[in-house]
Design a protein around this motif. Structure first.
Motif, PDB file in Angstrom:
ATOM      1  N   GLN A   1       0.849  -1.183   0.000  1.00 40.11           N
ATOM      2  CA  GLN A   1       0.000   0.000   0.000  1.00 40.11           C
ATOM      3  C   GLN A   1       0.886   1.236   0.000  1.00 40.11           C
ATOM      4  O   GLN A   1       1.981   1.221   0.564  1.00 40.11           O
ATOM      5  CB  GLN A   1      -0.970   0.013   1.187  1.00 40.11           C
ATOM      6  CG  GLN A   1      -0.335   0.099   2.557  1.00 40.11           C
ATOM      7  CD  GLN A   1      -1.363   0.301   3.658  1.00 40.11           C
ATOM      8  OE1 GLN A   1      -2.317   1.043   3.502  1.00 40.11           O
ATOM      9  NE2 GLN A   1      -1.167  -0.384   4.784  1.00 40.11           N
ATOM     10  N   PRO A   2       0.460   2.314  -0.642  1.00 37.98           N
ATOM     11  CA  PRO A   2       1.294   3.513  -0.780  1.00 37.98           C
ATOM     12  C   PRO A   2       1.713   4.100   0.559  1.00 37.98           C
ATOM     13  O   PRO A   2       0.983   4.010   1.565  1.00 37.98           O
ATOM     14  CB  PRO A   2       0.387   4.478  -1.555  1.00 37.98           C
ATOM     15  CG  PRO A   2      -0.576   3.593  -2.269  1.00 37.98           C
ATOM     16  CD  PRO A   2      -0.818   2.436  -1.357  1.00 37.98           C
ATOM     17  N   VAL A   3       2.901   4.709   0.566  1.00 39.31           N
ATOM     18  CA  VAL A   3       3.450   5.306   1.777  1.00 39.31           C
ATOM     19  C   VAL A   3       2.539   6.384   2.340  1.00 39.31           C
ATOM     20  O   VAL A   3       2.379   6.506   3.564  1.00 39.31           O
ATOM     21  CB  VAL A   3       4.858   5.898   1.472  1.00 39.31           C
ATOM     22  CG1 VAL A   3       5.314   6.845   2.579  1.00 39.31           C
ATOM     23  CG2 VAL A   3       5.868   4.779   1.287  1.00 39.31           C
ATOM     24  N   ASP A   4       1.913   7.188   1.463  1.00 37.24           N
ATOM     25  CA  ASP A   4       1.068   8.281   1.955  1.00 37.24           C
ATOM     26  C   ASP A   4      -0.240   7.797   2.561  1.00 37.24           C
ATOM     27  O   ASP A   4      -1.015   8.597   3.080  1.00 37.24           O
ATOM     28  CB  ASP A   4       0.801   9.311   0.852  1.00 37.24           C
ATOM     29  CG  ASP A   4       0.520   8.686  -0.498  1.00 37.24           C
ATOM     30  OD1 ASP A   4       0.971   7.561  -0.737  1.00 37.24           O
ATOM     31  OD2 ASP A   4      -0.146   9.320  -1.323  1.00 37.24           O
ATOM     32  N   ASP A   5      -0.489   6.464   2.513  1.00 37.88           N
ATOM     33  CA  ASP A   5      -1.662   5.888   3.183  1.00 37.88           C
ATOM     34  C   ASP A   5      -1.309   5.283   4.546  1.00 37.88           C
ATOM     35  O   ASP A   5      -2.202   4.872   5.287  1.00 37.88           O
ATOM     36  CB  ASP A   5      -2.293   4.793   2.319  1.00 37.88           C
ATOM     37  CG  ASP A   5      -3.046   5.354   1.119  1.00 37.88           C
ATOM     38  OD1 ASP A   5      -3.330   6.576   1.128  1.00 37.88           O
ATOM     39  OD2 ASP A   5      -3.325   4.589   0.176  1.00 37.88           O
ATOM     40  N   LEU A   6      -0.021   5.206   4.858  1.00 41.55           N
ATOM     41  CA  LEU A   6       0.407   4.514   6.081  1.00 41.55           C
ATOM     42  C   LEU A   6       0.100   5.334   7.321  1.00 41.55           C
ATOM     43  O   LEU A   6       0.215   6.561   7.335  1.00 41.55           O
ATOM     44  CB  LEU A   6       1.903   4.217   6.023  1.00 41.55           C
ATOM     45  CG  LEU A   6       2.375   3.295   4.891  1.00 41.55           C
ATOM     46  CD1 LEU A   6       3.880   3.080   4.979  1.00 41.55           C
ATOM     47  CD2 LEU A   6       1.643   1.958   4.929  1.00 41.55           C
ATOM     48  N   ARG A   7      -0.278   4.621   8.379  1.00 41.06           N
ATOM     49  CA  ARG A   7      -0.570   5.240   9.671  1.00 41.06           C
ATOM     50  C   ARG A   7       0.311   4.602  10.751  1.00 41.06           C
ATOM     51  O   ARG A   7       1.130   3.735  10.463  1.00 41.06           O
ATOM     52  CB  ARG A   7      -2.059   5.064  10.024  1.00 41.06           C
ATOM     53  CG  ARG A   7      -2.999   5.709   9.008  1.00 41.06           C
ATOM     54  CD  ARG A   7      -2.856   7.224   8.998  1.00 41.06           C
ATOM     55  NE  ARG A   7      -3.750   7.863   8.053  1.00 41.06           N
ATOM     56  CZ  ARG A   7      -3.427   8.241   6.828  1.00 41.06           C
ATOM     57  NH1 ARG A   7      -2.187   7.999   6.373  1.00 41.06           N
ATOM     58  NH2 ARG A   7      -4.293   8.830   6.029  1.00 41.06           N
ATOM     59  N   LYS A   8       0.120   5.021  11.980  1.00 40.80           N
ATOM     60  CA  LYS A   8       0.951   4.525  13.079  1.00 40.80           C
ATOM     61  C   LYS A   8       0.955   2.999  13.144  1.00 40.80           C
ATOM     62  O   LYS A   8       2.025   2.382  13.278  1.00 40.80           O
ATOM     63  CB  LYS A   8       0.452   5.097  14.413  1.00 40.80           C
ATOM     64  CG  LYS A   8       1.275   4.605  15.612  1.00 40.80           C
ATOM     65  CD  LYS A   8       0.685   5.085  16.929  1.00 40.80           C
ATOM     66  CE  LYS A   8      -0.561   4.275  17.290  1.00 40.80           C
ATOM     67  NZ  LYS A   8      -1.018   4.555  18.671  1.00 40.80           N
ATOM     68  N   ALA A   9      -0.201   2.377  13.057  1.00 39.99           N
ATOM     69  CA  ALA A   9      -0.291   0.922  13.162  1.00 39.99           C
ATOM     70  C   ALA A   9       0.513   0.235  12.060  1.00 39.99           C
ATOM     71  O   ALA A   9       1.110  -0.829  12.272  1.00 39.99           O
ATOM     72  CB  ALA A   9      -1.751   0.483  13.106  1.00 39.99           C
ATOM     73  N   ASP A  10       0.542   0.839  10.880  1.00 40.21           N
ATOM     74  CA  ASP A  10       1.305   0.260   9.771  1.00 40.21           C
ATOM     75  C   ASP A  10       2.807   0.327  10.046  1.00 40.21           C
ATOM     76  O   ASP A  10       3.542  -0.620   9.759  1.00 40.21           O
ATOM     77  CB  ASP A  10       0.980   1.010   8.476  1.00 40.21           C
ATOM     78  CG  ASP A  10      -0.498   0.977   8.146  1.00 40.21           C
ATOM     79  OD1 ASP A  10      -1.071  -0.130   8.137  1.00 40.21           O
ATOM     80  OD2 ASP A  10      -1.082   2.046   7.918  1.00 40.21           O
ATOM     81  N   ILE A  11       3.251   1.449  10.581  1.00 47.17           N
ATOM     82  CA  ILE A  11       4.676   1.586  10.906  1.00 47.17           C
ATOM     83  C   ILE A  11       5.078   0.580  11.982  1.00 47.17           C
ATOM     84  O   ILE A  11       6.161  -0.023  11.920  1.00 47.17           O
ATOM     85  CB  ILE A  11       4.995   3.021  11.371  1.00 47.17           C
ATOM     86  CG1 ILE A  11       4.631   4.030  10.287  1.00 47.17           C
ATOM     87  CG2 ILE A  11       6.462   3.150  11.760  1.00 47.17           C
ATOM     88  CD1 ILE A  11       5.345   3.814   8.966  1.00 47.17           C
TER      89      ILE A  11
END
Length: 412
Positions: free
Chosen positions: A81-91
């Motif tokens: 999924q694109p970086v600009d869609d990432l949130r805290k949980a993804d990191i």
């Protein structure tokens, strides 16, 4: 299901500045066969890394390149999924991945990312984003990639690089938020360490063995005068490895030693952040400088404007690289370890077996603290932005005092 085998994304800084799609056919094929946003993300990261290399240093480029490359490979091949869609949980999921990456993403040897084949840069199939290395004092240890575990320092470095990358994306109006600070705050793998701090340094006895060994080696083989000069200079002038080596935009010269109107000697060093600083040169160091210059057939001390490379190659032209200087220092460490081990046993000599080149800078700074040199003066010689940074070395002195006062506690 095993994660797809990763492929290198970014070459060296110099190669990236000259990058053309045709130069890296396998990388180009990987990007073109991926979703369109993958190529876009690669271009974002390329622009960011070129900025880092141009405005910081090639060393900083390499350090940040490694972390950004790992992150994008996870984004491209695992999360998708694109970086600009990432949130805290993804990191946080990415950090979990870094703590226990797939075995086919780990190697136990250093492999180049690309090699020249028929005039093109071919991607090396043996390269992996994660590397497991044995401790310096146990190079023969058989490694098991399944037992890979990153250090806290490695994880901290990952957060630093990602935070910088996201801030760049925000500045470019690509992203509108930075999830990294919140993810770092809630990361279960980071442990706040408020315990006793230690400095990677040698004791006075270990340093004396190292210096005596360097002198002995030089007396037995004149070619090792370089080793002696490098070891004495790194420790006494608190130099980083990069500050003594030749770089694209700087070559340490003999003329970087200079005297002021009061005949005090100084050394001009090109340090982190592309900052030049002048370091005080103690009188006790001058005999080592004179000895080294005599071996090279030069006058006793440097003259103004002398265009002689400080540490030059024996064969070929120019100064030594960081890797070459590191090898020369390691020769002395190995010899000093063997000597001290035979005379005082393994426990006394072990630190010499573990030591890296940076121990010399820390050893010199710690000894200056112990002789009560003003923190501000030492901070300027070290090239720290503030005395508060230098104060981290001072912790060791306080620890010794604390230990000595605690030794006499009684059980009854």
């Amino acid at each position: 299901m095993a994660a797809k085998k990763p492929t290198p994304l970014f070459p060296t800084y110099i190669e990236l500045t000259e990058h053309e799609s045709a130069d890296h056919p396998q990388l180009t094929k990987f990007l073109e066969q991926s979703p369109a946003w993958v190529m876009q993300h690669w271009s974002w990261a390329k622009d960011y890394l070129l900025y880092i290399g141009r405005n910081k240093s090639q060393h900083t480029y390499t350090r940040f390149r490694n972390d950004i490359e790992k992150f994008l490979l996870w984004v491209f091949l695992v999360d998708k999924q694109p970086v600009d869609d990432l949130r805290k949980a993804d990191i946080l999921r990415y950090i979990d991945f870094c703590v226990a990456p797939p075995v086919n993403w780990i190697s136990t040897q250093l492999h180049d990312r690309f090699s020249i084949e028929n005039g093109y840069f071919a991607s090396n199939p043996k390269w992996t984003p994660f590397r497991q290395t044995p401790p310096k004092y146990d190079k023969e240890r058989v490694l098991d990639p399944k037992k890979y575990k990153p250090s806290l320092q490695t994880l901290e470095s990952t957060f630093v690089a990602l935070n910088s990358f996201f801030r760049h994306l925000i500045d470019e109006e690509i992203c509108f938020g930075n999830p990294i600070p919140l993810a770092k705050r809630d990361c279960k793998h980071l442990i706040k360490d408020s315990q006793v701090k230690t400095i990677s340094r040698l004791t006075e006895q270990q340093w004396q063995y190292l210096l005596d060994t360097a002198v002995e080696l030089a007396e037995n083989d004149p070619l090792l005068e370089r080793n002696l000069f490098i070891v004495a200079t790194m420790k006494t002038l608190f130099l980083r490895l990069s500050e003594l080596s030749e770089r694209q935009d700087w070559t340490p010269m003999m003329s970087h030693f200079w005297t002021d109107e009061d005949n005090n000697w100084w050394f001009k060093a090109y340090g982190k952040g592309k900052k030049i600083r002048d370091i005080t040169v103690p009188s006790g160091y001058l005999p080592f400088l004179k000895r080294y210059r005599e071996w090279r057939g030069l006058s006793s001390l440097p003259s103004k404007g002398e265009q002689t490379i400080l540490v030059e190659k024996i064969r070929g032209r120019g100064g030594l690289t960081s890797r070459q200087i590191s090898r020369l220092i390691q020769q002395v460490f190995d010899a000093a370890f063997d000597k001290m081990k035979s005379e005082h046993g393994l426990d006394a000599a072990q630190k010499l077996n573990e030591a890296t080149t940076h121990y010399l800078r820390h050893t010199g700074a710690s000894m200056e603290i112990e002789r009560d040199r003003p923190l501000k003066d030492l901070s300027e010689d070290l090239g720290h932005s503030s005395s508060a940074t230098t104060d981290t070395v001072y912790v060791q002195v306080e620890r010794r005092k604390r230990a000595s006062t605690g030794k006499n506690r009684k059980v009854e």
